[in-house]
Design a protein around this motif. Sequence first.
Motif, PDB file in Angstrom:
ATOM      1  N   LEU A  48      -0.073   2.593  -2.271  1.00 37.87           N
ATOM      2  CA  LEU A  48       1.216   2.530  -1.864  1.00 37.87           C
ATOM      3  C   LEU A  48       1.763   1.364  -2.551  1.00 37.87           C
ATOM      4  N   SER A  49       3.009   1.328  -3.064  1.00 35.26           N
ATOM      5  CA  SER A  49       3.873   0.165  -3.520  1.00 35.26           C
ATOM      6  C   SER A  49       5.059   0.154  -2.681  1.00 35.26           C
ATOM      7  N   GLY A  50       5.373  -1.093  -2.280  1.00 37.20           N
ATOM      8  CA  GLY A  50       6.813  -1.303  -1.519  1.00 37.20           C
ATOM      9  C   GLY A  50       7.736  -1.667  -2.506  1.00 37.20           C
ATOM     10  N   VAL A  88      -2.513  -1.381  -0.527  1.00 37.66           N
ATOM     11  CA  VAL A  88      -0.826  -1.437  -0.336  1.00 37.66           C
ATOM     12  C   VAL A  88      -0.476  -2.642  -1.499  1.00 37.66           C
ATOM     13  N   TYR A  89       0.509  -2.461  -2.071  1.00 35.07           N
ATOM     14  CA  TYR A  89       0.875  -3.452  -3.054  1.00 35.07           C
ATOM     15  C   TYR A  89       2.276  -4.124  -2.829  1.00 35.07           C
ATOM     16  N   ASN A  90       2.362  -5.352  -2.685  1.00 30.43           N
ATOM     17  CA  ASN A  90       3.738  -5.658  -2.667  1.00 30.43           C
ATOM     18  C   ASN A  90       3.721  -7.475  -2.662  1.00 30.43           C
ATOM     19  N   ILE A  91       4.746  -7.940  -3.066  1.00 28.41           N
ATOM     20  CA  ILE A  91       4.858  -9.283  -2.877  1.00 28.41           C
ATOM     21  C   ILE A  91       4.285  -9.922  -1.687  1.00 28.41           C
ATOM     22  N   ILE A  92       3.628 -10.813  -1.452  1.00 28.58           N
ATOM     23  CA  ILE A  92       2.956 -11.368  -0.327  1.00 28.58           C
ATOM     24  C   ILE A  92       3.715 -11.480   1.002  1.00 28.58           C
ATOM     25  N   PRO A  93       5.001 -11.790   1.068  1.00 26.93           N
ATOM     26  CA  PRO A  93       5.696 -11.964   2.426  1.00 26.93           C
ATOM     27  C   PRO A  93       5.900 -10.670   2.925  1.00 26.93           C
ATOM     28  N   PHE A  94       6.076  -9.443   1.790  1.00 31.74           N
ATOM     29  CA  PHE A  94       6.262  -8.215   2.408  1.00 31.74           C
ATOM     30  C   PHE A  94       5.192  -7.426   2.573  1.00 31.74           C
ATOM     31  N   VAL A  95       3.886  -7.713   2.479  1.00 27.38           N
ATOM     32  CA  VAL A  95       2.700  -7.224   2.879  1.00 27.38           C
ATOM     33  C   VAL A  95       1.782  -7.770   3.871  1.00 27.38           C
ATOM     34  N   LEU A  96       2.402  -9.009   4.399  1.00 29.13           N
ATOM     35  CA  LEU A  96       1.627  -9.875   5.368  1.00 29.13           C
ATOM     36  C   LEU A  96       2.608  -9.987   6.443  1.00 29.13           C
ATOM     37  N   TYR A  97       3.976 -10.821   5.823  1.00 29.31           N
ATOM     38  CA  TYR A  97       4.834 -11.354   6.889  1.00 29.31           C
ATOM     39  C   TYR A  97       5.595 -10.517   7.800  1.00 29.31           C
ATOM     40  N   ARG A  98       6.347  -9.806   7.074  1.00 26.83           N
ATOM     41  CA  ARG A  98       7.445  -8.667   7.714  1.00 26.83           C
ATOM     42  C   ARG A  98       6.619  -7.893   8.685  1.00 26.83           C
ATOM     43  N   CYS A  99       5.452  -7.508   8.203  1.00 22.53           N
ATOM     44  CA  CYS A  99       4.666  -6.413   8.824  1.00 22.53           C
ATOM     45  C   CYS A  99       3.328  -6.976   9.531  1.00 22.53           C
ATOM     46  N   TYR A 100       3.419  -8.423   9.983  1.00 25.33           N
ATOM     47  CA  TYR A 100       2.142  -8.676  10.610  1.00 25.33           C
ATOM     48  C   TYR A 100       1.758  -8.026  11.461  1.00 25.33           C
ATOM     49  N   GLU A 101       2.675  -7.470  12.498  1.00 24.54           N
ATOM     50  CA  GLU A 101       2.114  -6.847  13.741  1.00 24.54           C
ATOM     51  C   GLU A 101       1.370  -5.903  13.301  1.00 24.54           C
ATOM     52  N   GLN A 102       2.125  -4.916  12.398  1.00 24.56           N
ATOM     53  CA  GLN A 102       1.380  -3.884  11.935  1.00 24.56           C
ATOM     54  C   GLN A 102      -0.191  -4.082  11.410  1.00 24.56           C
ATOM     55  N   VAL A 103      -0.229  -5.071  10.598  1.00 22.25           N
ATOM     56  CA  VAL A 103      -1.327  -5.543   9.954  1.00 22.25           C
ATOM     57  C   VAL A 103      -2.289  -5.922  11.243  1.00 22.25           C
ATOM     58  N   ARG A 104      -1.983  -6.559  12.170  1.00 20.19           N
ATOM     59  CA  ARG A 104      -2.900  -6.877  13.229  1.00 20.19           C
ATOM     60  C   ARG A 104      -3.224  -5.819  13.912  1.00 20.19           C
ATOM     61  N   ALA A 110      10.404  -0.546   3.323  1.00 25.74           N
ATOM     62  CA  ALA A 110      10.168  -0.222   4.617  1.00 25.74           C
ATOM     63  C   ALA A 110       8.797  -0.716   4.900  1.00 25.74           C
ATOM     64  N   GLU A 111       8.473  -1.937   5.057  1.00 26.58           N
ATOM     65  CA  GLU A 111       7.227  -2.688   5.037  1.00 26.58           C
ATOM     66  C   GLU A 111       6.455  -2.325   6.480  1.00 26.58           C
ATOM     67  N   GLN A 112       7.323  -2.060   7.531  1.00 24.80           N
ATOM     68  CA  GLN A 112       6.503  -1.872   8.633  1.00 24.80           C
ATOM     69  C   GLN A 112       5.809  -0.441   8.651  1.00 24.80           C
ATOM     70  N   HIS A 113       6.746   0.362   8.205  1.00 22.75           N
ATOM     71  CA  HIS A 113       6.508   1.820   8.369  1.00 22.75           C
ATOM     72  C   HIS A 113       5.191   1.983   7.084  1.00 22.75           C
ATOM     73  N   THR A 114       5.110   1.282   6.050  1.00 21.07           N
ATOM     74  CA  THR A 114       4.339   1.371   4.945  1.00 21.07           C
ATOM     75  C   THR A 114       2.892   0.779   5.467  1.00 21.07           C
ATOM     76  N   ILE A 115       2.734  -0.030   6.368  1.00 19.56           N
ATOM     77  CA  ILE A 115       1.453  -0.729   6.764  1.00 19.56           C
ATOM     78  C   ILE A 115       0.957   0.416   7.751  1.00 19.56           C
ATOM     79  N   GLY A 116       1.650   0.978   8.737  1.00 19.49           N
ATOM     80  CA  GLY A 116       1.427   1.885   9.710  1.00 19.49           C
ATOM     81  C   GLY A 116       0.813   3.121   9.116  1.00 19.49           C
ATOM     82  N   PHE A 117       1.523   3.487   8.134  1.00 13.15           N
ATOM     83  CA  PHE A 117       1.451   4.646   7.322  1.00 13.15           C
ATOM     84  C   PHE A 117       0.079   4.478   6.646  1.00 13.15           C
TER      85      PHE A 117
END
Lengths: 261, 306
Positions: free
Chosen positions: B22-24, B68-84, B48-55
């Motif tokens: 999946l790429s963002g 899941v491939y993206n620039i770090i802020p968009f794979v970890l920061y924006r969607c931190y709670e989904q990652v958690r 849609a970073e939150q959706h991407t991680i949940g998906f």
Amino acid sequence: MPNLTEKASAIRNTILEMAHRSKSPHVGSCLSPVDIMATLYFDVMNIDPWDSRDIFILSKGHAAMAMYATLAHRGIIPMDLLEGYYQDNGTLPAHLDKFAARGVEVSAGSLGHGYNIGLGLAFGFKKQQSARKVYIIIGDGESQEGSIWEGAMFASRLGLDNVTVFIDHNNLQGYGRPTEICCYEPVREKWEAFGWHAVEIDGHDISRIKAACGEESQGKPKVVIARTTKGKGVSFMEDQLVWHYFIVTDEHLQTAKGELV
Amino acid sequence: MRNSFVNTIIDSCNKRDDIFILSGDAGLGVFDQFKEEYPDRFLNMGVAEQHTIGFAAGLAMSGYRVLVYNIIPFVLYRCYEQVRNDICYQKLPVVLVGIGSGVTYAPMGMTHYSVEDIGLARTLPNMTVISPCDPVEARLAASHALESSMPLYVRLAKRGEPAIHTNSDFDILKPQVIRQGHKIAVVSYGSMVEETLSAWNCLNDAGITPLLISQPTIQPLDIDALETLLDGITTVIVVEEHYESCGLGSIMANLAVERARSFRLIKMGIPAKFIHAVNNTAGLRKKFGIDAGSIVEKVKSLWNGA
């Protein structure tokens, strides 16, 4: 075929007992989706064989008592597991933990999470050409999460017609009515604009719930806007904001159980 | 490093059909070959970073190994709670592939820098964190990602990084000696190893030979292996393209206290402030004192007393 109204009533009784025993909140939120969950678990969903079962996700994870009580009545978890709900050294937390009990498919509690996981699962099933279906319940308050609309925009593009999302539209979130808090309505038109097949029903009418599940969605993901009542089944709880958080006392329990019999 | 990682994934797709990327809406050209060869195993998830991680979590639950491939802020920061909640709490084998470590994206600006990601990722139980230093470590990280049953965050720089390792077969979870040395150890990870190696070459010409270590796996940190390598070392310098307040240097400081180690610890990282300076990567590294020249000066200043 079990009597679904009786099943729903039994689940509501169990929820009230759990809420009373544990002195935990969210009883009103748990009572509104019960008819949908009873219909899914006792009629609509295929759960046998277990390994190829349909998946149910309670994305509004604060209604965890409804999840646990339904699983127990369906025989998926033992009834005595419920005694450890929200207890010190207990078994079941107030928001869903998938490792706590069989049949809790997804850990959920923070809103706008379980729904997106469900869409990913449904896509996976499609890729595998599996007939498994995914049913999700979200709340009307939960509908304010951005992730809901991110997913909505995406699911229709993927043609996820193996997904049915119920909105438990009980018209009361934690501290008010959705329509007073944001531009919630027109909810049906919003989902249709995002490419979903939308159905609007009375969420306590079991025949309508079944019909909505069976309705052809023309290759689209389906959303069922289920108009429900918070605290359904207990007159003094129905449509009362306070029952998002109020605790069930001995007196409440006695009165409520009399109404639900 | 990026291409080495992606190519290892593509190669594995010949042998297994459960890999899904999946790429963002990122990575221009990176997945062209993959999309051509495996069109059914790639999705651009849009912005849609939150959706991407949940998906991704749901897709992993259905049996896929999801990257899941993206620039770090968009794979970890924006969607931190989904990652958690969705990935780590549920212990799902999703691989977060983040690019643009540290200030490698300079001068794109602060929104696109990743100078606190190690600190953030380390708050997540179940999450393995790997920051490869060169194409060899990137390939090994990709191989590990495909075999692991746990959540994984791979921190990549960009592309075009030189090869550091001559040996291409080692355990990516363990610290690696890049150059032998004594008295002082310089420990680093990711694209900073290029700077520390450049510094080492310069120091070596002057007869100064610190031990040079690459520590690709930050979590779980193999502290026993690291301690073994540090035997006899009196000063440890941790160099990182990351806030020094919450990176490997801080982890080492905690461990030094907990294990009552007697070495002196020097942290060379980026001060925990928002970066407003506009400069290229080399310029910013120099500004923050983590370039090869700064490392040379630091080691020289400590060598005689070490």
